[in-house]
Design a protein around this motif. Structure first.
Motif, PDB file in Angstrom:
ATOM      1  N   GLN A  33       0.829  -1.204   0.000  1.00  0.00           N
ATOM      2  CA  GLN A  33       0.000   0.000   0.000  1.00  0.00           C
ATOM      3  C   GLN A  33       0.864   1.255   0.000  1.00  0.00           C
ATOM      4  O   GLN A  33       0.567   2.213  -0.710  1.00  0.00           O
ATOM      5  CB  GLN A  33      -0.948  -0.005   1.207  1.00  0.00           C
ATOM      6  CG  GLN A  33      -2.098   0.954   1.062  1.00  0.00           C
ATOM      7  CD  GLN A  33      -2.937   0.702  -0.186  1.00  0.00           C
ATOM      8  OE1 GLN A  33      -3.210  -0.426  -0.567  1.00  0.00           O
ATOM      9  NE2 GLN A  33      -3.347   1.769  -0.834  1.00  0.00           N
ATOM     10  N   GLU A  34       1.978   1.248   0.760  1.00  0.00           N
ATOM     11  CA  GLU A  34       2.805   2.463   0.837  1.00  0.00           C
ATOM     12  C   GLU A  34       3.458   2.782  -0.500  1.00  0.00           C
ATOM     13  O   GLU A  34       3.530   3.945  -0.887  1.00  0.00           O
ATOM     14  CB  GLU A  34       3.845   2.364   1.967  1.00  0.00           C
ATOM     15  CG  GLU A  34       4.933   1.357   1.764  1.00  0.00           C
ATOM     16  CD  GLU A  34       5.970   1.353   2.883  1.00  0.00           C
ATOM     17  OE1 GLU A  34       5.877   2.159   3.827  1.00  0.00           O
ATOM     18  OE2 GLU A  34       6.890   0.534   2.790  1.00  0.00           O
ATOM     19  N   LYS A  36       2.297   1.887  -3.548  1.00  0.00           N
ATOM     20  CA  LYS A  36       1.237   2.321  -4.463  1.00  0.00           C
ATOM     21  C   LYS A  36       0.778   3.746  -4.138  1.00  0.00           C
ATOM     22  O   LYS A  36       0.569   4.549  -5.042  1.00  0.00           O
ATOM     23  CB  LYS A  36       0.074   1.328  -4.430  1.00  0.00           C
ATOM     24  CG  LYS A  36       0.451  -0.014  -5.076  1.00  0.00           C
ATOM     25  CD  LYS A  36      -0.716  -0.939  -5.241  1.00  0.00           C
ATOM     26  CE  LYS A  36      -1.017  -1.685  -3.982  1.00  0.00           C
ATOM     27  NZ  LYS A  36      -1.982  -2.794  -4.175  1.00  0.00           N
ATOM     28  N   GLU A  37       0.658   4.061  -2.861  1.00  0.00           N
ATOM     29  CA  GLU A  37       0.263   5.429  -2.475  1.00  0.00           C
ATOM     30  C   GLU A  37       1.329   6.445  -2.877  1.00  0.00           C
ATOM     31  O   GLU A  37       1.003   7.545  -3.328  1.00  0.00           O
ATOM     32  CB  GLU A  37      -0.004   5.499  -0.973  1.00  0.00           C
ATOM     33  CG  GLU A  37      -1.320   4.867  -0.572  1.00  0.00           C
ATOM     34  CD  GLU A  37      -1.538   4.822   0.936  1.00  0.00           C
ATOM     35  OE1 GLU A  37      -0.690   5.336   1.708  1.00  0.00           O
ATOM     36  OE2 GLU A  37      -2.566   4.242   1.349  1.00  0.00           O
ATOM     37  N   GLU A  38       2.596   6.095  -2.716  1.00  0.00           N
ATOM     38  CA  GLU A  38       3.684   7.013  -3.082  1.00  0.00           C
ATOM     39  C   GLU A  38       3.707   7.241  -4.594  1.00  0.00           C
ATOM     40  O   GLU A  38       3.910   8.370  -5.048  1.00  0.00           O
ATOM     41  CB  GLU A  38       5.032   6.473  -2.590  1.00  0.00           C
ATOM     42  CG  GLU A  38       6.164   7.468  -2.691  1.00  0.00           C
ATOM     43  CD  GLU A  38       5.986   8.707  -1.820  1.00  0.00           C
ATOM     44  OE1 GLU A  38       6.483   9.784  -2.221  1.00  0.00           O
ATOM     45  OE2 GLU A  38       5.369   8.623  -0.733  1.00  0.00           O
ATOM     46  N   TYR A  40       1.128   7.022  -6.616  1.00  0.00           N
ATOM     47  CA  TYR A  40      -0.052   7.835  -6.910  1.00  0.00           C
ATOM     48  C   TYR A  40       0.193   9.296  -6.524  1.00  0.00           C
ATOM     49  O   TYR A  40      -0.146  10.213  -7.272  1.00  0.00           O
ATOM     50  CB  TYR A  40      -1.279   7.272  -6.191  1.00  0.00           C
ATOM     51  CG  TYR A  40      -2.558   7.929  -6.620  1.00  0.00           C
ATOM     52  CD1 TYR A  40      -3.147   7.608  -7.834  1.00  0.00           C
ATOM     53  CD2 TYR A  40      -3.177   8.880  -5.806  1.00  0.00           C
ATOM     54  CE1 TYR A  40      -4.332   8.216  -8.241  1.00  0.00           C
ATOM     55  CE2 TYR A  40      -4.357   9.490  -6.209  1.00  0.00           C
ATOM     56  CZ  TYR A  40      -4.925   9.162  -7.418  1.00  0.00           C
ATOM     57  OH  TYR A  40      -6.081   9.774  -7.819  1.00  0.00           O
ATOM     58  N   LYS A  41       0.819   9.490  -5.370  1.00  0.00           N
ATOM     59  CA  LYS A  41       1.145  10.838  -4.889  1.00  0.00           C
ATOM     60  C   LYS A  41       2.080  11.558  -5.869  1.00  0.00           C
ATOM     61  O   LYS A  41       2.031  12.771  -6.014  1.00  0.00           O
ATOM     62  CB  LYS A  41       1.797  10.736  -3.501  1.00  0.00           C
ATOM     63  CG  LYS A  41       1.944  12.054  -2.778  1.00  0.00           C
ATOM     64  CD  LYS A  41       2.403  11.833  -1.365  1.00  0.00           C
ATOM     65  CE  LYS A  41       3.900  11.968  -1.312  1.00  0.00           C
ATOM     66  NZ  LYS A  41       4.460  11.793   0.016  1.00  0.00           N
ATOM     67  N   THR A  45      -0.774   7.029 -12.540  1.00  0.00           N
ATOM     68  CA  THR A  45      -2.178   6.621 -12.510  1.00  0.00           C
ATOM     69  C   THR A  45      -2.371   5.113 -12.647  1.00  0.00           C
ATOM     70  O   THR A  45      -3.384   4.587 -12.228  1.00  0.00           O
ATOM     71  CB  THR A  45      -2.953   7.322 -13.634  1.00  0.00           C
ATOM     72  OG1 THR A  45      -2.354   6.976 -14.899  1.00  0.00           O
ATOM     73  CG2 THR A  45      -2.943   8.834 -13.447  1.00  0.00           C
ATOM     74  N   SER A  61      -6.558  -3.607  -9.130  1.00  0.00           N
ATOM     75  CA  SER A  61      -7.369  -2.492  -8.651  1.00  0.00           C
ATOM     76  C   SER A  61      -7.900  -1.718  -9.843  1.00  0.00           C
ATOM     77  O   SER A  61      -7.206  -1.563 -10.847  1.00  0.00           O
ATOM     78  CB  SER A  61      -6.526  -1.568  -7.770  1.00  0.00           C
ATOM     79  OG  SER A  61      -7.230  -0.380  -7.479  1.00  0.00           O
ATOM     80  N   ASN A  65     -11.651   5.497  -5.843  1.00  0.00           N
ATOM     81  CA  ASN A  65     -11.315   6.127  -4.554  1.00  0.00           C
ATOM     82  C   ASN A  65      -9.900   6.680  -4.522  1.00  0.00           C
ATOM     83  O   ASN A  65      -9.184   6.554  -3.548  1.00  0.00           O
ATOM     84  CB  ASN A  65     -11.520   5.137  -3.394  1.00  0.00           C
ATOM     85  CG  ASN A  65     -12.942   4.618  -3.335  1.00  0.00           C
ATOM     86  OD1 ASN A  65     -13.873   5.363  -3.606  1.00  0.00           O
ATOM     87  ND2 ASN A  65     -13.097   3.357  -2.999  1.00  0.00           N
ATOM     88  N   SER A  67      -6.925   5.971  -6.225  1.00  0.00           N
ATOM     89  CA  SER A  67      -5.775   5.068  -6.141  1.00  0.00           C
ATOM     90  C   SER A  67      -5.351   4.652  -7.541  1.00  0.00           C
ATOM     91  O   SER A  67      -6.015   4.962  -8.528  1.00  0.00           O
ATOM     92  CB  SER A  67      -6.144   3.830  -5.311  1.00  0.00           C
ATOM     93  OG  SER A  67      -7.173   3.094  -5.958  1.00  0.00           O
ATOM     94  N   TYR A 143      10.363   1.553  -1.549  1.00  0.00           N
ATOM     95  CA  TYR A 143       9.507   2.666  -1.133  1.00  0.00           C
ATOM     96  C   TYR A 143      10.335   3.934  -0.919  1.00  0.00           C
ATOM     97  O   TYR A 143       9.990   5.006  -1.418  1.00  0.00           O
ATOM     98  CB  TYR A 143       8.728   2.330   0.140  1.00  0.00           C
ATOM     99  CG  TYR A 143       8.122   3.561   0.767  1.00  0.00           C
ATOM    100  CD1 TYR A 143       6.992   4.152   0.218  1.00  0.00           C
ATOM    101  CD2 TYR A 143       8.709   4.159   1.880  1.00  0.00           C
ATOM    102  CE1 TYR A 143       6.449   5.298   0.753  1.00  0.00           C
ATOM    103  CE2 TYR A 143       8.177   5.310   2.422  1.00  0.00           C
ATOM    104  CZ  TYR A 143       7.052   5.878   1.862  1.00  0.00           C
ATOM    105  OH  TYR A 143       6.536   7.034   2.392  1.00  0.00           O
TER     106      TYR A 143
END
Length: 177
Positions: A33-34, A36-38, A40-41, A45, A61, A65, A67, A143
């Motif tokens: 998750q970390e 993928k979030e980074e 996206y941040k 896309t 996914s 929402n 992500s 990460y």
């Protein structure tokens, strides 16, 4: 350009490739998750993972929402189109994948597989990272590498002219010029 092209212009894909190997630790690392979030941040896309012979299956996914859209496949007869359409490539340390990506002048994070014996691939990746052509990571540091990377620091790779080396080898072997 028509409206149907608008989605493609804003699409920023991270392509992950492990080649023909089994590199579950890399697939697991990008599936966190970390990470993928980074990504996206950082404006990416889509995340497309080529997982090779691995047994770890990442989570797909649809990107709802806020992500990443995440998809995966095992093998392809050619990854050239995936590399060309990628905004960022995360790759195993195979020289073919590295140089094909650099030739396309795509930003590249090479993740070294520490499970391989006599890992000469790590030497190549570390040398090219020192020359600022790519970023080098381990699965456990991926990460942090993504969080700290500044793509503006990368220097485009300029392949050398191999003609003199080829001529020397041909001459040494007695082949005509």
């Amino acid at each position: 350009m028509g409206k149907e092209d608008d989605g493609l212009e804003s699409r920023r894909t991270v392509f992950v490739t492990v080649g023909t190997t089994r590199f579950d630790s890399l697939v697991r690392a990008v599936d966190t998750q970390e990470v993928k979030e980074e990504l996206y941040k950082n404006g990416y896309t889509h995340l497309l993972i080529q997982m090779g012979r691995g047994s770890y299956v990442p989570a797909k996914s649809t990107g709802e929402n806020g992500s990443l859209v995440v998809d995966y496949f095992t093998f392809s007869s050619s990854i050239a189109d995936y590399l060309r359409s990628a905004s960022l490539v995360i790759s195993h340390a195979g020289s073919g994948s590295i140089f094909e990506t650099l030739r396309l002048q795509k930003p590249l994070i090479v993740v070294v597989n520490e499970d391989l014996m006599d890992n000469h691939q790590s030497e190549l990746a570390e040398e090219l990272a020192e020359r600022k052509h790519l970023f080098c990571a381990r699965p456990q540091t991926l990460y942090q590498t993504i969080a700290n990377m500044d793509l503006g620091l990368l220097i485009p790779y300029q392949p050398g002219d191999a003609t003199p080396v080829a001529e020397f080898i041909n001459s040494f072997l007695g082949f005509p010029r």
